[in-house]
Design a protein around this motif. Structure first.
Motif, PDB file in Angstrom:
ATOM      1  N   ASP A  31      33.273  34.424  17.382  1.00 44.89           N
ATOM      2  CA  ASP A  31      33.972  33.155  17.285  1.00 44.89           C
ATOM      3  C   ASP A  31      33.423  32.231  18.400  1.00 44.89           C
ATOM      4  O   ASP A  31      32.833  32.721  19.379  1.00 44.89           O
ATOM      5  N   ILE A  32      33.649  30.949  18.285  1.00 46.99           N
ATOM      6  CA  ILE A  32      33.108  30.030  19.298  1.00 46.99           C
ATOM      7  C   ILE A  32      34.195  29.556  20.276  1.00 46.99           C
ATOM      8  O   ILE A  32      34.201  29.937  21.446  1.00 46.99           O
ATOM      9  N   ASP A  33      35.149  28.746  19.770  1.00 50.04           N
ATOM     10  CA  ASP A  33      36.139  28.162  20.700  1.00 50.04           C
ATOM     11  C   ASP A  33      37.142  29.210  21.157  1.00 50.04           C
ATOM     12  O   ASP A  33      37.716  29.932  20.342  1.00 50.04           O
ATOM     13  N   THR A  65      32.863  30.651  12.931  1.00 50.23           N
ATOM     14  CA  THR A  65      33.677  29.605  13.550  1.00 50.23           C
ATOM     15  C   THR A  65      34.414  28.732  12.524  1.00 50.23           C
ATOM     16  O   THR A  65      34.017  28.671  11.352  1.00 50.23           O
ATOM     17  N   GLY A  66      35.442  28.054  13.008  1.00 50.92           N
ATOM     18  CA  GLY A  66      36.112  27.052  12.194  1.00 50.92           C
ATOM     19  C   GLY A  66      35.325  25.750  12.162  1.00 50.92           C
ATOM     20  O   GLY A  66      35.544  24.896  11.305  1.00 50.92           O
ATOM     21  N   ARG A  67      34.411  25.602  13.098  1.00 52.03           N
ATOM     22  CA  ARG A  67      33.631  24.356  13.145  1.00 52.03           C
ATOM     23  C   ARG A  67      32.619  24.301  12.005  1.00 52.03           C
ATOM     24  O   ARG A  67      32.144  25.341  11.559  1.00 52.03           O
ATOM     25  N   GLU A 156      34.897  18.655  20.347  1.00 52.13           N
ATOM     26  CA  GLU A 156      34.089  19.038  19.184  1.00 52.13           C
ATOM     27  C   GLU A 156      32.707  18.408  19.126  1.00 52.13           C
ATOM     28  O   GLU A 156      31.892  18.794  18.303  1.00 52.13           O
ATOM     29  N   LYS A 175      38.046  21.397   4.769  1.00 50.80           N
ATOM     30  CA  LYS A 175      39.031  21.814   5.770  1.00 50.80           C
ATOM     31  C   LYS A 175      39.807  20.585   6.233  1.00 50.80           C
ATOM     32  O   LYS A 175      39.245  19.497   6.329  1.00 50.80           O
ATOM     33  N   THR A 205      44.411  27.716  14.901  1.00 50.60           N
ATOM     34  CA  THR A 205      43.099  28.274  15.237  1.00 50.60           C
ATOM     35  C   THR A 205      42.752  28.162  16.713  1.00 50.60           C
ATOM     36  O   THR A 205      41.984  28.950  17.241  1.00 50.60           O
ATOM     37  N   PHE A 206      43.334  27.157  17.375  1.00 51.66           N
ATOM     38  CA  PHE A 206      42.903  26.869  18.741  1.00 51.66           C
ATOM     39  C   PHE A 206      43.893  25.879  19.332  1.00 51.66           C
ATOM     40  O   PHE A 206      44.327  24.956  18.629  1.00 51.66           O
ATOM     41  N   TYR A 209      45.772  23.092  17.417  1.00 50.12           N
ATOM     42  CA  TYR A 209      45.101  22.802  16.155  1.00 50.12           C
ATOM     43  C   TYR A 209      45.707  23.647  15.030  1.00 50.12           C
ATOM     44  O   TYR A 209      45.871  24.859  15.179  1.00 50.12           O
ATOM     45  N   GLU A 211      44.759  24.410  11.017  1.00 48.32           N
ATOM     46  CA  GLU A 211      43.717  24.176  10.026  1.00 48.32           C
ATOM     47  C   GLU A 211      44.162  24.675   8.662  1.00 48.32           C
ATOM     48  O   GLU A 211      44.785  25.735   8.553  1.00 48.32           O
ATOM     49  N   LYS A 219      36.980  34.073   7.604  1.00 51.30           N
ATOM     50  CA  LYS A 219      35.721  34.473   8.238  1.00 51.30           C
ATOM     51  C   LYS A 219      35.264  35.866   7.782  1.00 51.30           C
ATOM     52  O   LYS A 219      34.074  36.152   7.732  1.00 51.30           O
ATOM     53  N   ASP A 242      39.480  34.863  18.988  1.00 52.45           N
ATOM     54  CA  ASP A 242      40.751  34.610  19.686  1.00 52.45           C
ATOM     55  C   ASP A 242      41.823  33.928  18.851  1.00 52.45           C
ATOM     56  O   ASP A 242      42.961  33.797  19.304  1.00 52.45           O
ATOM     57  N   ASN A 245      42.463  32.252  12.834  1.00 55.24           N
ATOM     58  CA  ASN A 245      41.395  32.256  11.827  1.00 55.24           C
ATOM     59  C   ASN A 245      40.416  33.421  12.036  1.00 55.24           C
ATOM     60  O   ASN A 245      39.472  33.579  11.272  1.00 55.24           O
TER      61      ASN A 245
END
Ligand code: G3H
Ligand code: MG
Length: 292
Positions: A31-33, A65-67, A156, A175, A205-206, A209, A211, A219, A242, A245
């Motif tokens: 995951d990223i964020d 990621t969600g991005r 972002e 999304k 998700t973060f 946020y 989503e 994922k 984390d 998502n």
């Protein structure tokens, strides 16, 4: 025994020794964020060096990621490229667009126009449409820019295009991101779940946020496709994440790690708990499970 700051522990809080694990890790899904990036939104030198070493050892590195891909490109694309790390294969928009290693879409799940309009009308009726960002495959859109959306733009590295109702109707949306705040988060999250959770994924998700994305996708769908393409067993995958998502992919493989900054709900879905994103959980997990 209490976990040390940089330790990786099982659900009972017992320190985990990578040497005793039988799974030979061949692929990392990170995951990223809140996971790969520090809370200041940067990729630390330690995480970067460890990713490079893992790649040199033959471990495939895949972002999950969600991005969308253009946002990842904007925030860490150059840094990855300089070190010969790739954006493809990759799991983007929570798996709703997943690419193979040639950049070809192997999952492509858009929200139906009817559902898109239902969500939009609901957010207008409840007066939180100004918190919504709408994602197509290659751009983001909103109706106006408020403080929350300004913060989001910093995190972002994307600037949503301001649109009107007519243009909105033409968008193919993958999304919806609601950038909320401490005051409105829980009530809006609850109303979205009550109204839409049977039709679409609704996840925190973060930070603040929420989503909304296609119900058939998460994922883990991307993880399965990419492992299948490489003929790698899920037993040989390491997953780190984390957010809500990340839950399906954390539960879907035997070696998964939630950083200590994840919520209790997410932590309970991972096999192991690691240090926080700010203490380089990705690097620590690669060292522990892959001997990098
Ligand atoms: O913008 C943030 C997200 O959509 C969550 O991203 O899945 O990499 O944590 P993540
Ligand atoms: Mg995350």
């Amino acid at each position: 025994m209490t976990a040390k700051m940089l330790d990786i522990v099982d659900q009972a809080g017992k320190s985990v020794s990578g040497e005793n694990l039988k799974n030979d890790i061949k692929i990392l899904f990170t995951d990223i964020d809140g996971t790969l990036l520090n809370s200041d939104n940067t990729l630390s030198p330690l995480n970067m060096q460890t990713l490079i070493k893992a790649k040199e050892k033959g471990i495939k590195i895949v972002l999950a990621t969600g991005r969308p891909v253009f946002s990842v490109q904007g925030v860490i694309g150059e840094q990855l490229k300089k070190n010969d790390l790739k954006l493809f294969p990759g799991i983007y928009l929570n798996g709703c667009i997943t690419y193979d290693e040639n950049g070809k879409k192997i999952i492509d799940h858009v929200i139906s126009d009817e559902l898109k309009m239902d969500i939009h009308n609901f957010t207008k009726k409840k007066n939180f449409d100004q918190y919504c960002i709408w994602y197509t495959a290659d751009q983001t859109f909103c109706f106006s820019i408020n403080e929350e959306i300004k913060n989001y733009m910093n995190v972002e590295s994307v600037s949503p295009k301001i649109i009107n109702e007519e243009t909105f109707k033409t968008l193919k949306v993958y999304k919806v991101l609601m950038c909320l705040n401490e005051q409105n988060m829980s009530s809006i999250f609850q109303s979205c779940k009550d109204l839409f959770a049977h039709k679409i994924n609704v996840a925190n998700t973060f930070m603040y946020y929420i989503e909304l994305f296609h119900q058939k996708t998460n994922k883990f769908e991307g993880v399965k496709k990419i492992c299948d393409n490489y003929n790698i067993s899920l037993n040989n995958a390491l997953v780190i994440g984390d957010g809500e998502n990340d839950i399906e992919m954390l539960q879907g493989v035997p070696t998964s790690v939630a950083p200590s900054n994840a919520s209790d709900k997410v932590k309970s879905c991972a096999k192991y708990i690691g240090p926080s994103n700010n203490d380089a959980v990705v690097s620590q997990a690669l060292q522990r499970f892959c001997g990098v």
